[in-house]
Design an enzyme around this catalytic site. Structure first.
Site, PDB file in Angstrom:
ATOM      1  N   ASP A  19     -24.924  11.711  32.206  1.00  0.00           N
ATOM      2  CA  ASP A  19     -25.569  11.325  33.435  1.00  0.00           C
ATOM      3  C   ASP A  19     -27.145  11.717  33.481  1.00  0.00           C
ATOM      4  OD1 ASP A  19     -23.495  10.476  34.990  1.00  0.00           O
ATOM      5  OD2 ASP A  19     -22.961  12.795  35.329  1.00  0.00           O
ATOM      6  N   HIS A  74     -21.643  20.614  30.154  1.00  0.00           N
ATOM      7  CA  HIS A  74     -20.374  20.015  30.198  1.00  0.00           C
ATOM      8  C   HIS A  74     -19.021  20.823  29.903  1.00  0.00           C
ATOM      9  CE1 HIS A  74     -17.361  16.727  29.113  1.00  0.00           C
ATOM     10  NE2 HIS A  74     -18.075  16.083  30.020  1.00  0.00           N
TER      11      HIS A  74
END
Ligand code: CMC
Length: 424
Positions: A364, A307
């Site tokens: 996700d 991320h």
């Protein structure tokens, strides 16, 4: 007293104000830099660039904190309904009981989509990806509500545009699935709440008495809240930049949907399941895929990992992982990809490559397994993300408009040819 940073260029000293956010975050204000020094900053991918001040979402990537308007994501997932979170994100505070009832009523009674939109919808082949259908139909709302084209209209006009979008997006999303399946569409059922109505439009058939499973409804409610906003990510930044030209809310959100579609952003949830399926088909050897992810000559990346901001853990992924176990257990589903996902996570978290680069599972990684368990087909995963993110996009667009922010227009460092003659 304002703190300043000093910038030394060719013997000249420039003072740049240092601003501090409400959580102690610091920013050097360079808004006058070019005018004062003739220099711009270069920050490809905006890794260090704050594009705005905002009071919607606070995120601390090192500590794994995510808060919306001060409320932690953990609290919101535990105690709130998606539609009230949407209201709170857009309008700043949770609604009182009366306001919320009115809001729910308004949203419920705007869920129908103009019948003429069916003609556009019917023009899509069943091979169309639901994200493409979704973004196209959201843009087409401008044709049916031309008054939305001018976002400088009255606050009531803007509110109506917002309510229509919140109300119609689940209908359009469910239709995009129906199109892919070649099924007739289900019209919204005004007796149902926001989340249940979406499930009904996806899975209910007019000839049957479809009952919404409360486990499925709660799981979806939580997933939508988890995706509701994430400050200046790729799609929110897109919505703000598009909206900064005074494009309508529908056009701006449609652009956000397209930005979300990519595999490095929201499209990762579809990519994760496809990756897990491939690993399963290939014998389930997670080490082989970790090696591929580390190999710089191999384009493969571990989808659902890493991320831009979270460098410790993604708080949303923690909630989703737990929810994933609960939902699969309640529904009595055994999904072998969940085992592969857990093995992959365990192996990656012990691996130096991932540890050094602070790569952790993101939102996700496990969400697709829940979507699948509740019957959502893989190509719809990113559409689900879009439905969840919608209040965030609206809140970002509204804040940008209300602050009267200037048109988004970055600079560049030109490294191409110098002037040359066209020899002909
Ligand atoms: N697998 C393997 N290596 C990775 C991964 C990954 N998933 N993510 C980052 N790296 C490596 C990358 O190769 C680089 O290594 P090096 O320093 O040796 O060049 C280092 O880690 C830093 O990565 P980066 O690409 O510079 O980081 P970024 O902040 O530009 O990208 C990211 C962030 C999310 C795009 C990236 O981690 C990624 O591609 N992840 C997989 C896609 C994904 O899961 N996206 C969903 C993000 S969360 C939800 C959302 O925002 O929609």
């Amino acid at each position: 007293m304002t703190k300043t940073a000093e910038l030394h260029i060719d013997g000249n000293v420039y003072e740049l104000p240092i601003l501090e956010g409400s959580e102690g975050e610091k920013a050097i204000d360079i808004s006058k830099l070019r005018a004062q020094t003739g220099h711009i900053t270069l920050d490809v991918g905006f890794k260090n660039t704050g594009s705005t001040k905002s009071s919607i979402t606070f995120l601390d990537g090192e500590k794994g904190i995510l808060r919306h308007r001060g409320y932690t994501i953990e609290d919101l997932c535990e105690k709130a309904d998606f539609l009230e979170v949407a209201y709170m994100l857009i309008y700043g505070e949770f609604p009182d009981a009366e306001t919320y009832e009115k809001f729910k009523y308004t949203i419920t009674h705007h869920t129908l989509v103009h019948e003429d939109m069916r003609k556009i919808f019917d023009g899509f082949p069943s091979t169309a990806h639901p994200m493409g259908v979704l973004s196209s139909l959201v843009t087409s709302l401008t044709a049916f509500y031309p008054e939305s084209l001018d976002p400088t209209t009255s606050p009531e006009g803007v509110d109506l545009t917002i309510e229509r979008l919140l109300a119609k997006l689940p209908t359009i999303a469910a239709w995009s699935y129906k199109n892919e399946m070649g099924h007739p569409v289900n019209y919204p059922n005004n007796q149902l709440d926001y989340v249940s109505n979406f499930l009904y439009m996806m899975f209910g058939f007019r000839t049957e008495n479809y009952e919404v499973n409360p486990v499925v409804r709660d799981a979806l409610n939580k997933l939508l809240i988890l995706h509701a906003d994430h400050e200046q990510n790729c799609s929110a930044a897109t919505v703000r930049v598009v909206g900064s030209s005074q494009a309508s809310l529908y056009a701006s959100v449609s652009a956000g949907i397209n930005a979300l579609w990519g595999r490095l952003h929201g499209g990762a949830n579809q990519a994760v399941i496809e990756m897990l399926e491939n690993i399963k088909k290939d014998g389930g050897d997670v080490e082989k895929y970790l090696a591929k992810a580390k190999d710089k000559d191999d384009p493969f990346r571990l989808m659902g990992f890493g991320h831009r901001v979270y460098k410790n853990f993604d708080p949303r992924a923690r909630i989703i992982k737990k929810s994933c176990d609960d939902v699969l257990e309640s529904l009595g589903i055994k999904d072998p990809t969940l085992e592969i996902a857990k093995k992959l996570e365990e192996a990656a978290l012990k691996d130096d490559y991932f540890v050094e680069r602070k790569l952790f599972p993101n939102v996700d990684f496990y969400s697709g397994i829940i979507y699948r368990a509740i019957g959502i087909p893989t190509e719809m995963f990113t559409v689900m993300f879009a439905m969840g993110r919608l209040p965030g996009w609206i809140a970002q667009w509204k804040e940008m408009r209300e602050e009267g922010q200037p048109i988004g227009r970055p600079r560049q460092l030109y490294v191409g040819e110098n002037e040359r003659k066209l020899e002909k």
